[in-house]
Design a protein around this motif. Structure first.
Motif, PDB file in Angstrom:
ATOM      1  N   TYR A 102       0.836  -1.199   0.000  1.00 47.70           N
ATOM      2  CA  TYR A 102       0.000   0.000   0.000  1.00 47.70           C
ATOM      3  C   TYR A 102       0.871   1.249   0.000  1.00 47.70           C
ATOM      4  O   TYR A 102       1.545   1.544   0.984  1.00 47.70           O
ATOM      5  N   ARG A 132       0.283   4.357   0.251  1.00 45.19           N
ATOM      6  CA  ARG A 132      -0.005   5.495   1.130  1.00 45.19           C
ATOM      7  C   ARG A 132       0.231   5.177   2.607  1.00 45.19           C
ATOM      8  O   ARG A 132      -0.144   5.950   3.480  1.00 45.19           O
ATOM      9  N   PHE A 133       0.812   3.996   2.869  1.00 41.35           N
ATOM     10  CA  PHE A 133       1.093   3.637   4.266  1.00 41.35           C
ATOM     11  C   PHE A 133       2.599   3.554   4.500  1.00 41.35           C
ATOM     12  O   PHE A 133       3.370   3.354   3.563  1.00 41.35           O
ATOM     13  N   ARG A 173       6.554   6.813   3.930  1.00 42.68           N
ATOM     14  CA  ARG A 173       5.486   6.165   3.147  1.00 42.68           C
ATOM     15  C   ARG A 173       6.063   5.340   1.997  1.00 42.68           C
ATOM     16  O   ARG A 173       7.058   5.724   1.387  1.00 42.68           O
ATOM     17  N   LYS A 206      -8.459   0.904   7.322  1.00 49.23           N
ATOM     18  CA  LYS A 206      -7.379   0.915   6.334  1.00 49.23           C
ATOM     19  C   LYS A 206      -7.823   1.644   5.058  1.00 49.23           C
ATOM     20  O   LYS A 206      -7.094   2.471   4.513  1.00 49.23           O
ATOM     21  N   VAL A 215      -8.206   5.521   5.771  1.00 47.31           N
ATOM     22  CA  VAL A 215      -6.912   6.208   5.866  1.00 47.31           C
ATOM     23  C   VAL A 215      -6.301   6.344   4.476  1.00 47.31           C
ATOM     24  O   VAL A 215      -5.850   7.422   4.078  1.00 47.31           O
ATOM     25  N   GLY A 216      -6.343   5.243   3.717  1.00 39.62           N
ATOM     26  CA  GLY A 216      -5.788   5.270   2.363  1.00 39.62           C
ATOM     27  C   GLY A 216      -6.468   6.315   1.496  1.00 39.62           C
ATOM     28  O   GLY A 216      -5.824   7.031   0.736  1.00 39.62           O
ATOM     29  N   ARG A 273      -5.635   9.923   2.536  1.00 36.13           N
ATOM     30  CA  ARG A 273      -4.268  10.314   2.183  1.00 36.13           C
ATOM     31  C   ARG A 273      -4.086  10.507   0.685  1.00 36.13           C
ATOM     32  O   ARG A 273      -3.024  10.887   0.226  1.00 36.13           O
ATOM     33  N   ARG A 295      -2.596  -2.981  -8.454  1.00 36.05           N
ATOM     34  CA  ARG A 295      -1.346  -2.794  -7.714  1.00 36.05           C
ATOM     35  C   ARG A 295      -0.846  -4.088  -7.074  1.00 36.05           C
ATOM     36  O   ARG A 295       0.209  -4.111  -6.455  1.00 36.05           O
ATOM     37  N   THR A 314      -2.037  -5.669  -4.504  1.00 28.25           N
ATOM     38  CA  THR A 314      -2.137  -5.774  -3.046  1.00 28.25           C
ATOM     39  C   THR A 314      -3.267  -6.711  -2.617  1.00 28.25           C
ATOM     40  O   THR A 314      -3.276  -7.187  -1.485  1.00 28.25           O
TER      41      THR A 314
END
Lengths: 248, 397
Positions: free
Chosen positions: A91, A93-94, A134, B12, B15-16, B19, B216, B218
Motif C-alpha cells: 500500500y 499510502r502507508f 510512506r 485501512k 486512511v488510504g 491520504r 497494484r 495488493t
C-alpha cells in the motif's frame, strides 16, 4: 510439512479449450528445507503455488499444508503460510510500520506482540531507518524488504515464495536470497519457485523441475547431477526437457 | 464473521482514501471552494451585464410621430428613451443594433382613436438583443399608460365608472405552508442532486480499493491472510458508504453556498425559508442509507469484477448514465409513480425524497423503497464476495 499428491489443475479457456496447467504433481517439503520449483515461464509454477496458498482450487489431487487440507481447511492453511510473489504489492499510502501493524492485526495478532515482533524484524532486515516513510517514497530494495516483513510478521511455519527476485537488481535479489537462507536456519519450510538455474543451484536443498505442467525430475542437486551426463544444472535441465519431449 | 476484521479493513480503506490527494480535491476543494466561486463569478457577470443594459438609453425611431403627439409625449417624458430622426434605412439600423426599436404609427391612427376605435401600432425590435428587449419593455409601458388615459377619457365621456369594464374582483390566496413552498422548490432538484452526489462520491473510492488493489497487486496479500472474503467486502463497502455520504453532504453544502452566493449577488430569491424539521431529516436518512449502501455495493462488485481501474471505469459509465436517467425522471413535474415502480432502485429513492420534502409521508412508499434498495445492496455485496472466490475473476489477465 507440505504434502502434494496427484495435483492437477485444468483451466477452461474459451478460445484454446482445456489447458492442463499442472499435471499430476507429487512432492513433499520438510521443515528447515528450501524446496525449489524450477521451470521456464508458463511451466505451472505460479499455478501450483497459488493452489498451495489457497487462492485457487485444484481440479484433482490433494494438498496438505501442516496437516490442513487446502480445500477443506483453507482458513487454517492461511494461518500456516506466508506468501510472497513478484505480484504481491504494497500500500503506497502507508508507512512500513502501518503496513506491518495492519497485516499483524488481520492475521489475528495482538498489538503488543505485533510491536515486539515488528521491532525484531525491522532490526533483522535493517529497516529501522525507513519505518516511518510512506511506501511510495521507498526504493525497490526497501519495498522488497517490507514485503518480506509483511509475509513473516505472523511467524508462519511455511513460506511460499513465487519468484521473489523477479525484476530485482542483483543486490536486492541477493538480500532476498540471504533472508531466505536465514528462514531455513530458523526451521521454516520454504517452497521457492524460480526460473533462474543459478538461483536454484545456490539456494535450494531439493529441486523439482517442471515443464509444461509435468514434474520431470526431483531430487537434491547431487542426485540430479548423478543421473545426468552434466554437472551444470542448466545442462541437466535441457537434457531432461529433451528426454521428456522424445518420450512424448 | 468478525467485526474486528471488518473494522480493520474499514479503517485501512478510510486512511488510504484520505491520504489520496485526489480524494481531497474531489471531496473538499471542488464542492466547497470551486462551486461557490463559479456561481459567484456567474452571478457577478450576469449582474454586471444586466445593470449595463438597464442603465443604457434606448434609441428608438418613430415613423409617423405626427399622427399621435400625445403618445410621443409619453416617450419624450421617459429620460431612458431617446427618439432619433428617421434615417434612410431604419430597418437596417435596427438589425445592426444602432437603434433598438422602431415604432410605426399609421396615418389614420389619430382618427381611429377619436372615433372610439382601436388604433393600430407596429413595433419592431430584435428579440435576441438584450438592449432591444429592454427598449420594447419601456415602450410597452409608455403605450400602456397612454392606453389607460384613452380608456378613462372614453369612460368619462359615457359617464361610466372604471368598475364598469372590471366587473369581477378575483382575490387569490396561496395556502401552502412555508415548509411546503420550500419543499416543492427543493423537491425539484434536490433528489436528483443527492442521487448524483452519492454516486460520484462513491465511484472513485470504490474503484480505487477494488480494481485499484488488483492493479497494484495488493489484493493477493489480503486474500492469503486470515480475514475472510465477506469481511473484506463489508469493510470496503462501509468505507465507500462513509466517503460517499460525506462527499454528498459536502457537495450539498457547496451547492447551497454556491446558490446563495450566486443569487445574493443577483438580488436573492423571495419567499423561500430554508429550514427542514428533524423528523424530515430522519426520514430522509431512512431513504438515504440504503441508497448509499446500494451505490457502494454495486460499485464495489463492478470494481472487483474488473481487471483494472480503466476497465472498471468503462463498466461504470453506463451504470452512471442509467442513474442520471432515473434521477432526471424525478425532476419532471407531474409524474407519479405507481406502487410497483417503488421497487426500482434510484427512481424510488428520488421520488420518496421528493414526497418527504413536500411533506407527504407515505409509509408504504418509504418501506418499499427501503426494503427494495436494502435487498439489492445485500445481493450486490454477496455477489462481490462470491466474485472474490472466483479464480477466473481474480487472476484474469
Amino acid at each position: 510439512m507440505i504434502q502434494v499428491a496427484g495435483l492437477t489443475k485444468i483451466f477452461n479457456d474459451k478460445k484454446r479449450g482445456k489447458i492442463v496447467a499442472v499435471n499430476n504433481l507429487k512432492f513433499n517439503c520438510r521443515e528447515g528445507q528450501i524446496f525449489g520449483l524450477l521451470g521456464p515461464n508458463g511451466a505451472g509454477k505460479t499455478t501450483t503455488l497459488r493452489i498451495l496458498a489457497t487462492m485457487m482450487l485444484p481440479t484433482k489431487g490433494e494438498v496438505i499444508i501442516n496437516g490442513f487440507d487446502v480445500v477443506k481447511d483453507a482458513n487454517k492453511v492461511r494461518r500456516q503460510i506466508g506468501f510472497l510473489s513478484s505480484e504481491t504489492g504494497l500500500y503506497d499510502r502507508f508507512t512500513p510500520r502501518e503496513t506491518i501493524k495492519f497485516f499483524g492485526r488481520i492475521n489475528g495478532m495482538e498489538d503488543k506482540i505485533i510491536e515486539k515482533k515488528m521491532a525484531e524484524i525491522f532490526h533483522n532486515l535493517d529497516m529501522e531507518d525507513f519505518q516511518e516513510v510512506r511506501v511510495h517514497k521507498l526504493s525497490t530494495g526497501m519495498k522488497q524488504k517490507l514485503s518480506i516483513a509483511r509475509c513473516i510478521i505472523h511467524d508462519p511455519p511455511i513460506l511460499i515464495l513465487d519468484e521473489p527476485t523477479l525484476g530485482l537488481d542483483i543486490i536486492t535479489a541477493r538480500t532476498v536470497t540471504e533472508y531466505v537462507k536465514r528462514f531455513r536456519e530458523q526451521g521454516k519450510c520454504i517452497i521457492y519457485s524460480t526460473h533462474l538455474m543459478r538461483e536454484a543451484e545456490r539456494l535450494c536443498d531439493v529441486i523439482a523441475i517442471i515443464h509444461q505442467g509435468n514434474l520431470i525430475a526431483q531430487g537434491r542437486l547431487e542426485e540430479l547431477k548423478k543421473n545426468s551426463s552434466s554437472e551444470d544444472l542448466e545442462e541437466i535441465f535441457f537434457e531432461l526437457i529433451t528426454q521428456g519431449e522424445n518420450l512424448e | 464473521m468478525n467485526w474486528k476484521n471488518i473494522k480493520l479493513i474499514f479503517i485501512k480503506e478510510l486512511v488510504g482514501t484520505v491520504r489520496d490527494k485526489r480524494t481531497i480535491i474531489a471531496m473538499i476543494i471542488i464542492p466547497l471552494i470551486f462551486y461557490p466561486l463559479l456561481f459567484m463569478g456567474i452571478g457577478y457577470f450576469n449582474q454586471m451585464g444586466n445593470e449595463k443594459s438597464e442603465e443604457a438609453i434606448s434609441k428608438i425611431i418613430i415613423i409617423g410621430a405626427e399622427f399621435s403627439p400625445p403618445l410621443v409625449k409619453y416617450f419624450q417624458n421617459n429620460p431612458k428613451i431617446e427618439i432619433l430622426s428617421i434615417p434612410n434605412n431604419p430597418l437596417l439600423k435596427l438589425q445592426k443594433g444602432e437603434v433598438q426599436l422602431i415604432l410605426i404609427i399609421p396615418s389614420d391612427f389619430k382618427d381611429r382613436i377619436e372615433e372610439g376605435e382601436s388604433g393600430p401600432l407596429i413595433l419592431k425590435y430584435d428579440a435576441t438583443e438584450t438592449k432591444s428587449r429592454i427598449a420594447q419593455k419601456r415602450i410597452n409601458q409608455a403605450i400602456a399608460e397612454y392606453e389607460k388615459e384613452i380608456i378613462s377619457q372614453r369612460l368619462s365621456m359615457m359617464h361610466l365608472k372604471e368598475e364598469f369594464i372590471r366587473p369581477l374582483i378575483l382575490q387569490t390566496e396561496n395556502v401552502a405552508s412555508p415548509q411546503k413552498v420550500t419543499g416543492s422548490l427543493l423537491g425539484v432538484l434536490l433528489p436528483y442532486l443527492i442521487v448524483i452526489l452519492i454516486f460520484v462520491g462513491a465511484m472513485h473510492t470504490a474503484v480505487d480499493i477494488t480494481a485499484g488493489e488488483k492493479e497494484r497487486g495488493t489484493i493477493t496479500t489480503l486474500l492469503v491472510s486470515q480475514i475472510n472474503r465477506l469481511e473484506i467486502v463489508l469493510g470496503k463497502c462501509f468505507a465507500v458508504m462513509l466517503i460517499s455520504f460525506i462527499s454528498m453532504v459536502l457537495g450539498l453544502i457547496g451547492l447551497t453556498l454556491a446558490f446563495l452566493s450566486g443569487t445574493s449577488i443577483m438580488g436573492g430569491i423571495e419567499g423561500v425559508e430554508f429550514g427542514i424539521s428533524f423528523s424530515t431529516i430522519f426520514l430522509l436518512f431512512l431513504v438515504l442509507l440504503p441508497l448509499v449502501g446500494l451505490a457502494s455495493a454495486v460499485l464495489i462488485m463492478v470494481g472487483i469484477f474488473a481487471r483494472n481501474i480503466k476497465e472498471a471505469s468503462s463498466y461504470i459509465t453506463p451504470i452512471y448514465m442509467l442513474t442520471i436517467f432515473l434521477g432526471v425522471i424525478s425532476i419532471s413535474q407531474g409524474i407519479e409513480l405507481s406502487g410497483k415502480m417503488f421497487l426500482v432502485p434510484v427512481l424510488n429513492s428520488s421520488f420518496v425524497f421528493k414526497e418527504i420534502l413536500m411533506g407527504k409521508i407515505y409509509w408504504s412508499h418509504i418501506i418499499t423503497t427501503f426494503s427494495a434498495n436494502m435487498v439489492i445492496a445485500t445481493l450486490a455485496l454477496l455477489g462481490a464476495t462470491r466474485l472474490f472466490t472466483k479464480e477466473e475473476v481474480l487472476f484474469r489477465s
